[in-house]
Scaffold this motif. Structure first.
Motif, PDB file in Angstrom:
ATOM      1  N   ARG A   1     -38.253  15.199 -47.095  1.00  0.00           N
ATOM      2  CA  ARG A   1     -39.143  14.891 -48.215  1.00  0.00           C
ATOM      3  C   ARG A   1     -39.035  15.970 -49.281  1.00  0.00           C
ATOM      4  O   ARG A   1     -38.673  17.114 -48.987  1.00  0.00           O
ATOM      5  CB  ARG A   1     -40.585  14.748 -47.729  1.00  0.00           C
ATOM      6  N   GLN A   2     -39.361  15.563 -50.488  1.00  0.00           N
ATOM      7  CA  GLN A   2     -39.340  16.494 -51.607  1.00  0.00           C
ATOM      8  C   GLN A   2     -40.565  16.256 -52.476  1.00  0.00           C
ATOM      9  O   GLN A   2     -40.746  15.166 -53.022  1.00  0.00           O
ATOM     10  CB  GLN A   2     -38.064  16.337 -52.435  1.00  0.00           C
ATOM     11  N   ALA A   3     -41.391  17.267 -52.568  1.00  0.00           N
ATOM     12  CA  ALA A   3     -42.575  17.224 -53.414  1.00  0.00           C
ATOM     13  C   ALA A   3     -42.217  17.768 -54.795  1.00  0.00           C
ATOM     14  O   ALA A   3     -41.249  18.518 -54.945  1.00  0.00           O
ATOM     15  CB  ALA A   3     -43.688  18.053 -52.794  1.00  0.00           C
ATOM     16  N   PRO A   4     -42.988  17.404 -55.810  1.00  0.00           N
ATOM     17  CA  PRO A   4     -42.691  17.880 -57.171  1.00  0.00           C
ATOM     18  C   PRO A   4     -42.627  19.401 -57.238  1.00  0.00           C
ATOM     19  O   PRO A   4     -43.513  20.092 -56.742  1.00  0.00           O
ATOM     20  CB  PRO A   4     -43.866  17.335 -57.984  1.00  0.00           C
ATOM     21  N   GLY A   5     -41.552  19.909 -57.821  1.00  0.00           N
ATOM     22  CA  GLY A   5     -41.402  21.345 -57.989  1.00  0.00           C
ATOM     23  C   GLY A   5     -40.993  22.094 -56.743  1.00  0.00           C
ATOM     24  O   GLY A   5     -40.931  23.330 -56.756  1.00  0.00           O
ATOM     25  N   LYS A   6     -40.725  21.374 -55.656  1.00  0.00           N
ATOM     26  CA  LYS A   6     -40.351  22.025 -54.400  1.00  0.00           C
ATOM     27  C   LYS A   6     -38.981  21.550 -53.939  1.00  0.00           C
ATOM     28  O   LYS A   6     -38.489  20.522 -54.366  1.00  0.00           O
ATOM     29  CB  LYS A   6     -41.397  21.749 -53.319  1.00  0.00           C
TER      30      LYS A   6
END
Length: 117
Positions: A38-43
């Motif tokens: 998974r990829q969260a915003p800004g990460k």
């Protein structure tokens, strides 16, 4: 080469559940261990869970242990991620890919999961 399409994301309240699906094309799907990322915003993209080709072994990131369950159906070329007790910090775009070395050309569009508090 395996092509991957994720689905099942959505908006859910904290404490709720979602089941993600990953449809894989390609004859060699059952030869691969598969993972969810998974990829969260800004990460950066992070590991969530993985399952061996035989489904005998599963692995989880520390933040999801006890809440998420990965499974697969090799006959259907599918990988699933059951997510329970969702938290706002689970909000991210979720992807499936081969594990532990996901080929860069295999990343799909992902599916958005948003957990509201």
């Amino acid at each position: 080469q395996v092509q991957l399409v994720e689905s099942g994301g959505g908006l859910v309240q904290a404490g709720g559940s979602l089941r993600l699906s990953c449809a894989a094309s390609g004859r060699t799907f059952s030869n691969y261990a598969m993972g969810w990322f998974r990829q969260a915003p800004g990460k950066e993209r992070e590991f969530v869970a993985a399952i061996s080709w035989s489904a005998n072994s599963t692995y989880y990131g520390d933040s999801v242990k006890g809440r998420f369950t990965i499974s697969r159906d090799n006959a259907k070329n599918m990988v699933y991620l059951q997510m329970n007790s969702l938290k706002p910090e689970d909000t991210a775009v979720y992807y499936c890919n081969a594990f532990p070395n996901p080929p860069s050309h295999s990343w799909g569009q992902g599916t958005q999961v948003t957990v509201s508090s």
